[in-house]
Write an enzyme that holds these catalytic residues in place. Structure first.
Site, PDB file in Angstrom:
ATOM      1  N   ASN A 136       1.086  -1.162  -0.085  1.00 12.72           N
ATOM      2  CA  ASN A 136       0.142   0.126   0.022  1.00 12.72           C
ATOM      3  C   ASN A 136       0.893   1.244  -0.186  1.00 12.72           C
ATOM      4  OD1 ASN A 136      -0.434   1.938   2.512  1.00 12.72           O
ATOM      5  ND2 ASN A 136       0.329  -0.046   3.259  1.00 12.72           N
ATOM      6  N   PHE A 147      -0.993   8.663   4.259  1.00 10.50           N
ATOM      7  CA  PHE A 147      -1.690   9.256   5.239  1.00 10.50           C
ATOM      8  C   PHE A 147      -2.990   9.942   5.016  1.00 10.50           C
ATOM      9  CE2 PHE A 147       2.216  10.122   8.309  1.00 10.50           C
ATOM     10  CZ  PHE A 147       2.136   8.799   8.816  1.00 10.50           C
ATOM     11  N   ASN A 169      -2.660   7.084  16.857  1.00  8.64           N
ATOM     12  CA  ASN A 169      -1.563   7.009  16.001  1.00  8.64           C
ATOM     13  C   ASN A 169      -1.481   8.449  15.254  1.00  8.64           C
ATOM     14  OD1 ASN A 169       0.481   6.583  13.427  1.00  8.64           O
ATOM     15  ND2 ASN A 169       0.604   4.820  14.365  1.00  8.64           N
ATOM     16  N   VAL A 203       6.734   7.759  12.768  1.00  6.38           N
ATOM     17  CA  VAL A 203       7.925   8.168  12.167  1.00  6.38           C
ATOM     18  C   VAL A 203       8.394   7.290  10.915  1.00  6.38           C
ATOM     19  CG1 VAL A 203       8.516   9.859  13.837  1.00  6.38           C
ATOM     20  CG2 VAL A 203       9.506   7.609  13.651  1.00  6.38           C
ATOM     21  N   SER A 228       6.324   5.397   8.326  1.00  8.32           N
ATOM     22  CA  SER A 228       5.587   5.330   7.175  1.00  8.32           C
ATOM     23  C   SER A 228       6.417   5.592   5.869  1.00  8.32           C
ATOM     24  CB  SER A 228       4.289   5.955   7.041  1.00  8.32           C
ATOM     25  OG  SER A 228       3.849   5.984   5.690  1.00  8.32           O
ATOM     26  N   PRO A 229       6.594   4.481   4.870  1.00  9.46           N
ATOM     27  CA  PRO A 229       7.370   4.889   3.791  1.00  9.46           C
ATOM     28  C   PRO A 229       6.771   5.773   2.774  1.00  9.46           C
ATOM     29  CG  PRO A 229       6.279   2.691   3.631  1.00  9.46           C
ATOM     30  CD  PRO A 229       5.755   3.373   4.946  1.00  9.46           C
ATOM     31  N   ASN A 230       5.549   6.010   3.041  1.00 13.90           N
ATOM     32  CA  ASN A 230       4.752   6.601   1.905  1.00 13.90           C
ATOM     33  C   ASN A 230       4.593   8.338   2.107  1.00 13.90           C
ATOM     34  OD1 ASN A 230       4.216   4.311   0.821  1.00 13.90           O
ATOM     35  ND2 ASN A 230       2.564   3.833   2.585  1.00 13.90           N
ATOM     36  N   THR A 231       4.919   8.712   2.996  1.00 14.31           N
ATOM     37  CA  THR A 231       5.282  10.285   3.290  1.00 14.31           C
ATOM     38  C   THR A 231       6.873  10.712   2.972  1.00 14.31           C
ATOM     39  OG1 THR A 231       3.282  10.366   4.687  1.00 14.31           O
ATOM     40  CG2 THR A 231       4.821  12.202   4.914  1.00 14.31           C
ATOM     41  N   LYS A 244       6.653   4.494  16.758  1.00 19.56           N
ATOM     42  CA  LYS A 244       6.298   3.386  15.795  1.00 19.56           C
ATOM     43  C   LYS A 244       7.453   3.532  14.959  1.00 19.56           C
ATOM     44  CE  LYS A 244       3.191   0.916  12.974  1.00 19.56           C
ATOM     45  NZ  LYS A 244       1.847   0.787  12.586  1.00 19.56           N
ATOM     46  N   ASN A 303       6.474  -1.067  11.180  1.00 22.50           N
ATOM     47  CA  ASN A 303       5.550  -0.571  10.165  1.00 22.50           C
ATOM     48  C   ASN A 303       5.801  -1.422   9.033  1.00 22.50           C
ATOM     49  OD1 ASN A 303       3.911   1.253   8.365  1.00 22.50           O
ATOM     50  ND2 ASN A 303       4.389   3.056   9.703  1.00 22.50           N
ATOM     51  N   THR A 348      -3.166  -6.947   8.016  1.00 21.56           N
ATOM     52  CA  THR A 348      -3.115  -7.466   6.796  1.00 21.56           C
ATOM     53  C   THR A 348      -3.996  -9.062   7.235  1.00 21.56           C
ATOM     54  OG1 THR A 348      -1.239  -6.489   5.786  1.00 21.56           O
ATOM     55  CG2 THR A 348      -2.284  -8.512   4.716  1.00 21.56           C
TER      56      THR A 348
END
Length: 475
Positions: free
Chosen positions: A193, A197, A255, A287, A289-292, A331, A360, A434
């Protein structure tokens, strides 16, 4: 419920009997016009009074029916609850036929409207534990990312999770990354995914959590009023030992994230604390998430230290009651070097962080995921392929922190055995997401039952006895 059913059935039977008696005094009901039929219930036929023995017999039969119905509803409540959870196994495959994000959205809506089973069975005593002064009925929680906007807290807690974490919540509303942004790998029970955010913002989430908090307070007040009655002393005693938090029968985590285009990440997290911490049983600084863009840089030693100190100050400067401020966790990602882990452990110990969530999603593509064309999609990988990586990081962090900080093991958990391995590796609590998306509500009681069996098999009387067991055996 069963008692009401029996009372209703008996009432209908008596009314039917009266109608038949009335019909015997004149034209049959079938011959009556519609207007006459509508007047039928008003007829007062002269029915011979029952004898004393007849009244006693009738009353006894009705009483037995009502009592029997109430007993059946109580005796079979656990079985009926089990049937409801099992029935979701039939429904859940339908979601797999839908677009992944649409299925996610429908699942949240179902939980928000109470269209999911509610767990009525007690958790095995061995699963209960206390962390941060809060009682958890079991250590199995729902990770952040499922209910991003706190729409379905009550329904999700009702499924039997020991705790539920909402978010990540950003200060300002934002759409997240362009669609499509979620991709299934059903063969590997995995998902990639890149939501980024997507959030309705802290104002909307605060309103929802405030309403939930208010409802909880009203229930507590009502319970206290009943307990003031001497006849309700036993009920009051029960209320005192019930597990639960600010949102109901379970612990609620919130969160916090930062807006994508924010130039001051620290201010974003502080704003989240000021607005949402009053509704949370624990807070999480995300701190990892790979998507921000740039978010994971906040895991560096100096950046993380400055951030945690500022957020702790923001939390502690607020006014708190006897229970004190909510615990603060961070996290982290699974894609960290040994040096990174050393730095995070040092910050956590020096600043007395209340906990760490490990971990994460991963930007790596371990085999056999790397063999699928969909593995080329950008985003974080979650699900079974993440289990080994996240568990190794968990074990390393447990060693680095010397077991002094509660850890939440997250990543690839899909069975009670998986949860048990996380606990033995150092996790006090365990999260999944998941696997829940693939397995549905029926997976939750299954995991709890399997975990209880694992503990009993290895001679542990409680979850807390098993925390870090692998580390203790090494030493």
């Amino acid at each position: 419920m069963a008692a009401r059913f029996w009372r209703s059935s008996i009432k209908e039977a008596l009314e039917s009997s009266l109608r038949r008696r009335a019909a015997g005094m004149g034209p049959s009901v079938r011959q009556l016009s519609s207007s006459a039929a509508s007047e039928l219930p008003k007829l007062k036929p002269k029915i011979p009074p029952l004898s004393k023995k007849g009244r006693i017999l009738t009353g006894g039969v009705i009483g037995l029916c009502i009592a029997g119905g109430a007993y059946v509803s109580t005796a079979d409540e656990a079985k009926f609850c089990g049937w409801l959870f099992d029935f979701t196994k039939v429904i859940n495959p339908v979601f797999a036929l839908l677009d992944a994000e649409l299925a996610h959205r429908l699942a949240v809506l179902a939980a928000s409207h109470g269209l999911v089973p509610r767990e009525k069975r007690s958790d095995p005593p061995s699963l209960g534990l206390e962390v941060w002064g809060r009682k958890f009925s079991n250590p199995i929680g729902l990770a952040a990312g499922f209910d991003k906007n706190a729409e379905a807290v009550e329904g999700l807690l009702g499924l039997g999770f020991g705790f539920v974490e909402v978010g990540s919540v950003t200060p300002l509303p934002q759409e997240g990354n362009p669609k499509p942004r979620i991709f299934r790998l059903p063969e590997e029970r995995a998902v990639i995914n890149r939501y980024g955010f997507n959030s309705e913002g802290i104002v909307v989430v605060a309103k929802r959590l405030g309403a939930q908090h208010g409802k909880r307070k009203m229930e507590e007040t009502s319970g206290s009023s009943r307990a003031s009655n001497p006849a309700s002393t036993a009920a009051a005693d029960d209320n005192q030992i019930k597990q639960g938090g600010k949102a109901g029968p379970g612990i609620l985590g919130v969160n916090l994230g930062k807006n994508k285009n924010s130039e001051d990440a620290m201010a974003d997290y502080v704003q989240g604390v000021h607005t949402l911490s009053q509704y949370a049983d624990y807070l999480v600084i995300n701190v990892s998430s790979p998507n921000t863009p740039g978010l994971r840089k906040l895991q560096g030693r100096k950046q993380l230290k400055d951030l945690v100190k500022r957020v702790q100050e923001a939390r502690d400067e607020m006014q708190w009651g006897e229970e004190g401020p909510p615990p603060l966790l961070v996290k982290i990602a699974p894609d960290l070097t040994k040096e990174d882990l050393d730095d995070i452990a040092a910050v956590a110990l020096n600043l007395r962080l209340d906990g760490l969530i490990i971990s994460n999603t991963t930007i790596s593509r371990p085999p056999p995921v790397d063999q699928y064309p969909i593995s080329k999609e950008a985003g974080g990988l979650s699900g079974k392929p993440l289990f080994d990586l996240s568990t190794n990081v968990l074990k390393e962090m447990y060693l680095l922190t010397r077991g002094k900080i509660p850890l939440i093991g997250c990543g690839g958990v899909s069975s009670g055995e998986d949860a048990y391995k996380k606990i033995r590796a150092g996790a006090t609590l365990v999260q999944l997401y998941t696997a829940f998306a693939y397995g549905g509500p029926a997976l939750i009681p299954q995991i709890k039952a399997e975990l209880a069996e694992c503990l009993e098999r290895d001679g542990f009387k409680s979850v807390q006895e098993a925390v870090g067991a692998d580390y203790r055996e090494i030493n």
